[in-house]
Design an enzyme around this catalytic site. Structure first.
Site, PDB file in Angstrom:
ATOM      1  N   ASP A   1       7.067 -16.745  16.783  1.00 36.25           N
ATOM      2  CA  ASP A   1       6.482 -18.086  16.807  1.00 36.25           C
ATOM      3  C   ASP A   1       5.779 -18.424  15.490  1.00 36.25           C
ATOM      4  O   ASP A   1       4.659 -18.936  15.480  1.00 36.25           O
ATOM      5  CB  ASP A   1       5.504 -18.225  17.974  1.00 36.25           C
ATOM      6  CG  ASP A   1       5.242 -19.690  18.333  1.00 36.25           C
ATOM      7  OD1 ASP A   1       5.877 -20.574  17.718  1.00 36.25           O
ATOM      8  OD2 ASP A   1       4.411 -19.943  19.231  1.00 36.25           O
TER       9      ASP A   1
ATOM     10  N   SER B   1      -2.506 -25.064  17.472  1.00 43.36           N
ATOM     11  CA  SER B   1      -1.358 -24.218  17.165  1.00 43.36           C
ATOM     12  C   SER B   1      -1.045 -24.248  15.670  1.00 43.36           C
ATOM     13  O   SER B   1      -0.924 -25.314  15.072  1.00 43.36           O
ATOM     14  CB  SER B   1      -0.134 -24.677  17.948  1.00 43.36           C
ATOM     15  OG  SER B   1      -0.177 -24.200  19.261  1.00 43.36           O
TER      16      SER B   1
ATOM     17  N   HIS C   1       6.931 -23.310  17.173  1.00 40.22           N
ATOM     18  CA  HIS C   1       7.077 -24.362  18.188  1.00 40.22           C
ATOM     19  C   HIS C   1       6.508 -25.694  17.706  1.00 40.22           C
ATOM     20  O   HIS C   1       6.801 -26.737  18.299  1.00 40.22           O
ATOM     21  CB  HIS C   1       6.424 -23.937  19.519  1.00 40.22           C
ATOM     22  CG  HIS C   1       4.931 -23.882  19.510  1.00 40.22           C
ATOM     23  ND1 HIS C   1       4.223 -22.710  19.395  1.00 40.22           N
ATOM     24  CD2 HIS C   1       3.990 -24.848  19.631  1.00 40.22           C
ATOM     25  CE1 HIS C   1       2.931 -22.953  19.450  1.00 40.22           C
ATOM     26  NE2 HIS C   1       2.764 -24.258  19.592  1.00 40.22           N
TER      27      HIS C   1
END
Length: 624
Positions: free
Chosen positions: A207, A285, A176
């Site tokens: 992911d 992230s 993402h």
């Protein structure tokens, strides 16, 4: 239970150096015990485009009421969906206030005060650790497709995240973080130079994204991280990355709280995940999580926010990372995690087991299987699966995990690769037998992500046709009818390549007078032939030799166009609306029918028989 799940949603958090804000784009049902709002967040970084984000915020607020009454479905288990929203630093209102609350921040004048619980600190024990130099900051420019106007893209925006070196000139980050990327750059710790990176592979379900940097200067003196074992409960964990609150590297510490099959917000999938209590914030992230030995035990990727919970972060374990990397090495691309393709029911009730002639407290009942799965050839409804490759399956749908733990049956499937053969031990009518099945990725009637980035489309006399997808539903949810939403959420693909083709909108012109108000309606047939997918529709239009083009929609609604007049008007319509081509480039080639005619004849109602909501929403029913 239904009330609890209706109040849960997934969303993406975004941040900039000057503030934070939050927007949720789509609902995502969770098995929650709370009646208060709760959320999964993908703690990615910031966007810079204000106009783009104001539109997103507007859509988000308008959708809240609809999401409560119609939850989204899951990729692997029930009505799950990905939510990916972004917002700018100057946006105000409810979204901004909610984000401040979620981060534990308080606004005071033009400043932001950090709550002590959420402070990110750089501990002295890690200050000079060599492996910190393997963690880099990611700068990504995104340009997402405009699914409502599929021939163009939206305005670009930028974000930041984290990544780390794994050797052989490659980096790992979250998928993402580089979604819809047009440019990716990375910067090392203590370096002012940004280096261009290339996305080699993108694993939506897990992911994870694999990056490469060609510059030799970037790799000078670099030491890649080494992967460690799956941690134990209460093992210390350190999360490293570049979150909001500053520009330098940040370190937060915690412990492993839980290891189980977890919902992945970005891919709407169910894979093994590590729950930790270390702070994970936007920008973390893609950053690594370390154990006390300095080994990487996973990749930080999402957090859980709720009024009833705090300090819940999630890390992608090295088992999932290794699966992604091996998949890429085997095939030269990412093929995805396989799926057994069966709907299972727990066998906790003794009377139910006795009725099915199951002698012991084991097994799960096969209630339904996907027509596209290989098990549809070897399993029957009513079979009881009692073992998977020799591993016994409990009556609650769990299998042994490590020494004294149990984990969801889906974990065993996720360890396999696409094309692997497995042995299933089943009980059928009281008789035990073994069958062989081949695993492959699940075929989605309505995809969550568009491969290739840009959606397909064809324009016929101003009628814009495109396949239905989750991103299109997010953009047009207010104007999509309940019947089409039901079909999108709960229908199963009957064959590979099947799509729900919708009339997105009508570009007004003399040739389509009377049809201008139509939008987001499924087209079922053209001149009596049932439409299988968007490429099939383009083929039917091109091969038509009759006087009329007769499109059939739901409830026998007809749209009739004169074929010659429609062809003559095509050029002027494209010019008036500034559209470069009447169809997307992937529809230019010859159509190859992947379904035999005899099979297609038997599929008179393909895509028109959605399974019930009950088959997705209960804890007792699991998609494997």
């Amino acid at each position: 239970m239904a009330a609890a799940t209706a109040h849960s949603w997934f969303t993406v958090l975004t941040s900039t150096g000057g503030g934070t804000s939050r927007c949720s784009l789509s609902s995502h049902r969770l098995f929650s015990t709370s009646l208060r709002p709760s959320s999964f967040f993908l703690p990615k970084a910031s966007t810079q485009n204000q106009n783009h984000n104001k539109n997103v915020l507007k859509k988000s607020s308008e959708k809240e009421a609809d999401k409560q009454k119609f939850p989204q479905r899951s990729k692997n288990e029930g009505p799950f969906a990905n939510a990916d929203g972004r917002s700018s630093t100057n946006e105000a209102g409810r979204s901004q206030l909610a984000s401040i609350k979620s981060f534990g921040l308080q606004r005071k004048g033009k400043g932001v005060l950090l709550d002590s619980k959420e402070q990110q600190v750089e501990t002295s024990s890690f200050q000079d650790a060599a492996f910190l130099n393997a963690v880099v900051k990611v700068y990504c420019t995104h340009t997402a497709p405009d699914y409502s106007l599929p021939w163009q893209k939206q305005r670009q925006y930028t974000s930041t995240g984290s990544a780390f070196m794994i050797g052989d000139g490659k980096l790992l980050t979250n998928a993402h973080c580089v979604e819809h990327d047009t440019q990716v750059k990375v910067k090392k710790r203590g370096d002012d130079t940004k280096y261009v990176a290339k996305v080699l592979a993108r694993g939506v379900e897990c992911d994870i994204a694999l990056l490469s940097v060609e510059s030799k200067d970037f790799w000078e003196g670099a030491e890649p991280l080494r992967f460690g074992r799956l941690p134990r409960l209460q093992d210390a964990v350190t999360v490293v990355g570049y979150p909001l609150g500053g520009d330098t590297i940040s370190v937060t510490k915690g412990v492993v709280s839980r290891i189980e099959v977890t919902s992945y917000a970005h891919g709407s999938s169910e894979l093994l995940g590590i729950q930790i209590d270390a702070a994970i914030n936007p920008g973390n992230s893609g950053g690594p999580a370390f154990n006390d030995d300095g080994d990487c035990i996973g990749v930080a990727f999402q957090v859980y926010r709720s009024d009833d919970a705090e300090n819940i972060g999630y890390v992608i374990p090295t088992t999932v990372v290794s699966h992604f990397l091996e998949d890429y090495e085997r095939n030269g691309k990412y093929c995805g995690f396989p799926c057994l393709g069966v709907l299972l029911q727990k066998l906790e009730n003794p009377a139910l087991r006795a009725c099915l002639k199951v002698p012991s407290n084991e097994g799960v009942l096969v209630r339904k299987f996907e027509p596209t799965s290989d098990v549809s050839n070897v399993l029957k409804e009513g079979d009881v699966i009692v073992s998977f490759d020799g591993v016994h399956v409990g009556s609650e749908g769990t299998v042994p995990f490590r020494s004294s733990e149990r984990i969801a049956f889906r974990y065993l499937i996720s360890q396999k690769f696409s094309g692997d053969s497995v042995e299933l031990g089943i009980i059928r009518a009281g008789e035990f037998m073994k069958v062989q099945a081949v695993l492959k990725p699940r075929v989605h009637l309505v995809p969550y992500h568009i491969e290739g980035g840009q959606p397909s489309y064809i324009i016929v006399a101003g009628l814009v046709f495109t396949p239905l997808s989750e991103p299109l539903i997010e953009e047009e949810e207010d104007s999509i009818g309940l019947k089409l939403l039901t079909k999108a959420r709960y229908s199963l693909a009957k064959f590979e390549g099947q799509q729900i083709v919708v009339l997105s909108q009508v570009l007004a012109n003399e040739v389509n007078i009377g049809y201008e108000d139509m939008s987001n309606e499924q087209v079922l047939k053209l001149n009596g032939t049932r439409i299988k997918n968007i490429h099939h529709l383009a083929h039917l239009v091109d091969s038509c030799k009759g006087k009329y083009l007769v499109f059939e929609f739901e409830d026998n609604f007809l749209v009739v166009l004169e074929r010659e007049a429609a062809l003559d008007a095509s050029a002027s319509i494209l010019k008036d609306y500034g559209i470069p081509a009447e169809r997307s480039s992937d529809l230019m080639g010859a159509y190859v029918d992947s379904i035999e005619q005899s099979e297609a004849t038997n599929q008179q109602n393909f895509g028109d028989s959605p399974v019930s909501n009950m088959e997705f929403g209960s804890e007792g029913l699991l998609w494997a």
